[in-house]
Design an enzyme around this catalytic site. Structure first.
Site, PDB file in Angstrom:
ATOM      1  CD  GLU A  22       8.144  12.430 -15.597  1.00  0.00           C
ATOM      2  OE1 GLU A  22       7.201  13.174 -15.843  1.00  0.00           O
ATOM      3  OE2 GLU A  22       9.286  12.865 -15.353  1.00  0.00           O
ATOM      4  CE  LYS A  42      11.453  19.819 -11.101  1.00  0.00           C
ATOM      5  NZ  LYS A  42      10.087  19.865 -11.640  1.00  0.00           N
ATOM      6  CE  LYS A  92       0.200  -4.691 -43.776  1.00  0.00           C
ATOM      7  NZ  LYS A  92      -1.247  -4.555 -43.586  1.00  0.00           N
ATOM      8  CG  HIS A 120      -1.710  -1.215   1.430  1.00  0.00           C
ATOM      9  ND1 HIS A 120      -2.988  -1.423   0.960  1.00  0.00           N
ATOM     10  CD2 HIS A 120      -1.359  -2.370   2.044  1.00  0.00           C
ATOM     11  CE1 HIS A 120      -3.394  -2.639   1.296  1.00  0.00           C
ATOM     12  NE2 HIS A 120      -2.415  -3.241   1.952  1.00  0.00           N
ATOM     13  CB  SER A 157      12.465  22.898 -15.597  1.00  0.00           C
ATOM     14  OG  SER A 157      11.619  24.029 -15.742  1.00  0.00           O
ATOM     15  CE1 TYR A 199      -6.360  -8.547 -46.293  1.00  0.00           C
ATOM     16  CE2 TYR A 199      -7.863  -7.722 -47.970  1.00  0.00           C
ATOM     17  CZ  TYR A 199      -6.801  -7.520 -47.117  1.00  0.00           C
ATOM     18  OH  TYR A 199      -6.181  -6.305 -47.085  1.00  0.00           O
TER      19      TYR A 199
HETATM   20  N1  ARG Z   1      -2.289  -3.826 -48.383  1.00  0.00           N
HETATM   21  C1  ARG Z   1      -3.101  -4.950 -48.127  1.00  0.00           C
HETATM   22  C2  ARG Z   1      -3.141  -5.272 -46.637  1.00  0.00           C
HETATM   23  O1  ARG Z   1      -2.295  -4.835 -45.943  1.00  0.00           O
HETATM   24  C3  ARG Z   1      -2.601  -6.138 -48.864  1.00  0.00           C
HETATM   25  C4  ARG Z   1      -3.670  -7.112 -49.215  1.00  0.00           C
HETATM   26  C5  ARG Z   1      -4.556  -6.548 -50.212  1.00  0.00           C
HETATM   27  N2  ARG Z   1      -5.517  -7.515 -50.638  1.00  0.00           N
HETATM   28  C6  ARG Z   1      -6.645  -7.152 -51.261  1.00  0.00           C
HETATM   29  N3  ARG Z   1      -7.433  -8.083 -51.607  1.00  0.00           N
HETATM   30  N4  ARG Z   1      -6.921  -5.882 -51.496  1.00  0.00           N
HETATM   31  O2  ARG Z   1      -3.991  -5.944 -46.155  1.00  0.00           O
END
Ligand code: ARG
Length: 465
Positions: A289, A282, A324, A155, A276, A316
């Site tokens: 942090e 400082k 990404k 604590h 600072s 897909y």
């Molecule tokens: N740039 C696309 C991605 O990152 C690649 C795959 C694209 N595929 C498609 N059917 N448009 O997912």
């Protein structure tokens, strides 16, 4: 012109192109993309799907493109949609018609899934190596402080004296479990999606197992629909990054606290502190942090990708392109935070000065007195009560426990030994511990030796051998 344009009567609208282009993010997959393409082409030749001479030209072309990208000669034109398109179009520019055989029996769907797994293998290795650096810095500090006794907290209130090394070694254990989690995740990462094509497979006689082996995978993701449509291993990786950052942020928070005047327990090297712009005196622990703050970023990455994937129908969907930014951000943030932490900890000056004197007044050896009384045969709950009353008496009188006279002590219990109370220092408190993994100097030394042996063995690659 995009790769898929022949059935369209108009080009993609400028705004739509800009909206959907992913070059700025996925350009960093170019090495993985080329490695994957080369393995794919070798297989196509071996299976006699494309002529060997064309295969050789493609392989040479791809290597040349790798050099062009690395040197910055090939411009990453956002109008080209994504990294896969840039490389394929450039290949056709360089070697002509033969380049048009590269994408045989492949889709960008399995291609991008492959690139991400190749990238993850490299990144898991890098993050684990960063964890090892931090563990080694922590271990060196622990070795320096095997004899330093400091207050231990629950604590954030002083609780019991501990050996500082014991506290630092707790972090080594946490980070070790993180490496284990990355390693476990790596087992699922290391399967090849290539050859799933768009999602249904292909009528061409490819050899998925052979490409997988040639790229160092443990096997293939069998179901081709699954292979292109899930991102669960990315989510798993980011969640392990998030757990690691959670651990790191706790360490960072303690460093911030230790460096305050109030704690006065650590001194930060100037090279890892900031000043600072207004207050000239400082010295701020900004790096620690930021580690705390960046932990929030990584949690955000995890939630972002979980949300992108939620309720997507098979197989897909373009939504998945949004995986990404989260993936790269989590990996970069975790890796860089750990590497800075490793240096920061290595240069930290920890001190336990003044602790013995302060601890006489904070009653943090009360638990040792309870256990002493228990050893005389008194039930634990009774002993707890006796010592509680003793502490209450001391607080009311403004006295320390060791200053009580024998008569005063006897008033609370005949099992209390005034000589023992007078001799009870923080050093004796830690020495009296005997349970495995406790803060007794003997146990801490054992843990130190074990960690030293373990981390010495852990040079080089951590996950993929
Ligand atoms: N740039 C696309 C991605 O990152 C690649 C795959 C694209 N595929 C498609 N059917 N448009 O997912």
């Amino acid at each position: 012109m995009p790769l898929w344009n022949s059935r369209f009567r108009k080009p993609l609208a400028e705004r739509a192109l800009r909206f959907s282009s992913s070059i700025e993010t996925d350009k960093r997959l170019y090495n993985e993309d080329i490695d994957g393409s080369k393995a794919h082409v070798r297989m196509l030749v071996k299976q006699r799907i494309i002529p060997a001479a064309d295969g050789r030209a493609i392989l040479r072309g791809l290597e040349a493109i790798r050099r062009e990208i690395a040197s910055g000669k090939l411009k990453m034109d956002w109008r080209k949609e994504d990294i896969h398109t840039i490389i394929e179009e450039r290949l056709v520019e360089r070697i002509g018609e033969r380049g048009k055989r590269l994408h045989t029996a492949r889709s960008r769907n399995d291609q991008v899934a492959l690139d991400e797994r190749l990238y993850l293998r490299k990144e898991i290795e890098a993050v684990c190596a960063a964890i090892r650096s931090l563990q080694k810095s922590l271990l060196r500090q622990a070795e320096k402080h095997a004899g330093t006794i400091v207050p231990g907290y629950t604590h954030l209130q002083r609780a019991q004296p501990i050996v500082l090394a014991h506290h630092l070694l707790a972090y080594l254990s946490m980070f070790e479990r993180d490496v284990e989690r990355f390693r476990d995740c790596a087992r699922r990462v290391n399967r090849s999606p290539l050859g799933a094509a768009a999602f249904a497979g292909t009528s061409l006689p490819i050899d998925r197992q052979a490409v997988a082996r040639s790229l160092g995978f443990d096997g293939i993701i069998e179901n081709s629909i699954d292979a292109v449509s899930d991102r669960d291993v990315l989510i798993e990786f980011i969640s392990v990054c998030a757990i690691t950052m959670m651990h790191l942020s706790r360490l960072a928070e303690e460093i911030v606290l230790w460096c305050t005047t109030e704690f006065g327990a650590a001194h930060m090297d100037d090279a890892y502190a900031t000043g600072s712009s207004l207050m000239p005196q400082k010295k701020n622990p900004d790096m620690a942090e930021l580690m705390r703050g960046k932990t929030g970023r990584v949690y955000g990455d995890l939630v972002a990708l979980l949300t992108v994937m939620k309720a997507l129908p098979l197989a897909y969907n373009r939504d998945m392109q949004e995986d990404k930014p989260a993936l790269f951000d989590a990996a970069d943030t975790a890796r860089e935070s750990l590497l800075v932490a490793a240096e920061l900890v290595a240069h930290l000056r920890l001190n336990g000065r003044g602790v013995e004197a302060k601890q006489a007044e904070d009653y943090s050896h009360a638990t040792d007195i309870v256990e002493y009384v228990v050893q005389k045969g008194v039930p634990f709950r009774t002993a707890h009560r006796i010592v509680g009353m003793l502490v209450a008496y001391c607080i009311a009188k403004g006295r320390s426990i060791n200053s009580l006279s024998a008569r005063e002590v006897r008033r609370f219990s005949r099992h209390l030994d005034p000589a023992f109370l007078a001799s009870l220092t923080p050093a004796l408190s830690v020495r009296r511990k005997q349970s495995a993994g406790s803060t007794s100097p003997r146990e801490v030394q054992r843990q130190l030796r074990r960690w030293k042996r373990y981390l010495q063995k852990k040079g080089g690659r951590q996950v993929f051998s």
